[in-house]
Design an enzyme around this catalytic site. Structure first.
Site, PDB file in Angstrom:
ATOM      1  N   THR A  47      29.583 -27.584  35.509  1.00  0.00           N
ATOM      2  CA  THR A  47      28.971 -27.198  33.897  1.00  0.00           C
ATOM      3  C   THR A  47      29.682 -25.720  33.758  1.00  0.00           C
ATOM      4  O   THR A  47      30.844 -25.543  34.051  1.00  0.00           O
ATOM      5  CB  THR A  47      27.423 -26.936  34.029  1.00  0.00           C
ATOM      6  OG1 THR A  47      27.032 -26.798  32.783  1.00  0.00           O
ATOM      7  CG2 THR A  47      27.000 -25.801  34.860  1.00  0.00           C
ATOM      8  N   ASN A  48      29.113 -25.088  32.442  1.00  0.00           N
ATOM      9  CA  ASN A  48      29.740 -23.941  32.191  1.00  0.00           C
ATOM     10  C   ASN A  48      28.621 -22.993  31.749  1.00  0.00           C
ATOM     11  O   ASN A  48      27.536 -23.311  32.029  1.00  0.00           O
ATOM     12  CB  ASN A  48      30.738 -24.189  30.988  1.00  0.00           C
ATOM     13  CG  ASN A  48      30.046 -24.797  29.786  1.00  0.00           C
ATOM     14  OD1 ASN A  48      29.235 -24.519  29.154  1.00  0.00           O
ATOM     15  ND2 ASN A  48      30.300 -26.117  29.651  1.00  0.00           N
ATOM     16  N   HIS A  49      29.003 -21.848  31.093  1.00  0.00           N
ATOM     17  CA  HIS A  49      28.096 -20.751  30.788  1.00  0.00           C
ATOM     18  C   HIS A  49      27.302 -20.953  29.539  1.00  0.00           C
ATOM     19  O   HIS A  49      26.500 -20.077  29.106  1.00  0.00           O
ATOM     20  CB  HIS A  49      29.010 -19.428  30.717  1.00  0.00           C
ATOM     21  CG  HIS A  49      29.671 -19.099  32.190  1.00  0.00           C
ATOM     22  ND1 HIS A  49      28.758 -18.792  33.223  1.00  0.00           N
ATOM     23  CD2 HIS A  49      30.704 -18.956  32.549  1.00  0.00           C
ATOM     24  CE1 HIS A  49      29.609 -18.630  34.140  1.00  0.00           C
ATOM     25  NE2 HIS A  49      30.802 -18.748  33.892  1.00  0.00           N
TER      26      HIS A  49
END
Ligand code: PMT
Length: 398
Positions: free
Chosen positions: A210-212
């Site tokens: 995933t990412n932030h």
């Protein structure tokens, strides 16, 4: 009329505070979400327990909870509210509102509030008639505060005259009238989709890529579009954020889910804002059991996901399509590339090189790029950035 409205009920130290209980009850019955802020003196007139029970939320008095130091943010409260309704409003609070004195949570919230503000004065007849109070009410009215006139009758002092707080039912009617008088909204009748948050690409039942992204930027845009009357479908990856008022949220997990939902909703939309941080790659295979570790390194093969913005851009027709570019280098050239490749009306560039920009925080710093050039904006709250983006959308569709 009040369904889903966010109302802060401010209670100050007046004998009329007992009427705030009925007022709160009526607001909740009308479907409003109510948060109660009491001045310290108000607690002497009506118990916090009564107001917490009726509003279904703990009441707020202090700037922070002395037990655990938790901060009661007047800024967030002011942003949350559609209306700050101070009932009863004493002569003391009215005077402080006119002069900007901010010595309790209610007054700091008033100074931070961007919402409508209404006050229902309650005091003795001479205090009400006093030139200072009348002058203060006039000043507040000139600044856009709605004054819910007190009634005349027997007062707590035993005197008879004007100063009794309006009855709760009457206050409710005036609150409804204030909302009903809202200007016709600029995007009424328009339908937008907004993508927001991060996608999650599973590797196995335990792990994922995933990412932030927290969704804050996309949610602020959805909220702003809805505030201007648009019908908004928010296609959202995982976030902890509440659904903005008036917005329909469609929850998705993977880039594939987001693609499917976006393509489906695009057919009925007048435009879209692609704010999500969508995974560009996803594991080629998703293991159906937890991958066991061994002493060897592990390689995960990834395949490209579909580019949602590009797909929508290829089927744009007369719609408006806005994309984001999140960059770390070569910012403008990369953003311009995205503008062309994805057939966007404009691209919102945010760079992780700018302090306070990008993921997770409450601020962002953007440059809007379209075929005519670039507009650079200073660091602002994500809410203000959303307003800038929606202003730009309005210019494009005009
Ligand atoms: O959510 P926050 O914590 O508030 O953070 C906000 C944000 C940093 C995520 C936001 O401001 C932002 O920049 N969003 C876009 C992030 C991104 O993925 O940018 P990109 O440059 O990789 O993608 C370019 C555009 O194509 C974006 O509009 C993106 O939504 C879209 N895209 C990308 C890949 C893909 N498969 N499909 C897409 O639609």
């Amino acid at each position: 009329m009040l369904n889903g409205k966010h109302i802060i009920l401010g209670i100050t130290g007046s004998i009329a505070a007992y009427k705030a209980a009925m007022l709160c009850r009526l607001l909740v019955k009308e479907g409003a979400e109510v948060r109660v802020i009491m001045t310290p003196l108000a607690k002497q007139f009506i118990t916090p327990l009564t107001m917490a029970t009726l509003s279904k939320h703990p009441i707020l008095v202090e700037f922070f909870n002395p037990e655990n130091g938790e901060w009661n943010s007047h800024v967030s409260l002011g942003e949350w509210a559609d209306m700050l309704l101070i009932a009863p409003a004493t002569a003391n609070t009215l005077a402080k509102m006119t002069t900007g004195i901010a010595d309790n949570l209610l007054l700091t919230t008033y100074l931070s509030a961007r919402s409508k503000v209404a006050v229902a004065p309650a005091m003795d007849l001479d205090m009400y008639a006093h030139i200072t109070t009348q002058q203060n009410l006039k000043t507040l009215a000139q600044r856009g505060v709605a004054i819910i006139e007190p009634g005349a009758g027997e007062l707590a002092s035993g005197l008879v005259g004007k100063g009794r707080m309006a009855e709760p039912e009457e206050i409710i009617e005036q609150v409804k009238a204030i909302f009903a008088a809202e200007k016709p909204q600029s995007l009424t009748g328009k339908r937008y989709i907004v993508t927001a948050g991060a996608t999650i690409e599973p590797i196995d039942p335990v792990r994922y890529i995933t990412n932030h992204s927290t969704g804050k930027m996309g949610y602020a845009i959805a909220e702003e579009l809805a505030r201007r009357g648009a019908e908004v479908k928010l296609i959202s990856g995982r976030t902890n954020l509440p659904v903005p008022q008036g917005v329909k949220r469609i929850d998705v997990v993977t880039a594939e889910d987001m693609y499917n939902a976006s393509v489906r909703e695009w057919t009925e939309a007048d435009g879209g804002v692609m704010c999500a941080a969508v995974a560009d790659y996803t594991p080629m295979y998703v293991a159906d059991r937890k991958l066991k570790k061994s002493d060897d390194d592990l390689k995960i093969e990834l395949r490209r996901t579909k580019d949602i913005a590009k797909e929508l851009g290829e089927n744009k027709g007369q719609r408006t399509l806005v994309g984001f570019a999140l960059e770390t280098d070569n910012e403008e050239a990369n953003a311009e590339g995205k503008l062309q490749r994805k057939n966007l009306d404009f691209v919102v560039l945010n760079s992780l090189r700018d302090k306070g920009a990008g993921f997770a925080g409450d601020t962002n710093k953007i440059t809007i790029i379209d075929s005519n050039g670039r507009e650079e904006h200073p660091l602002m709250s994500k809410r203000d950035v959303a307003a800038v983006i929606v202003d730009k959308i309005e210019k494009v569709i005009r």
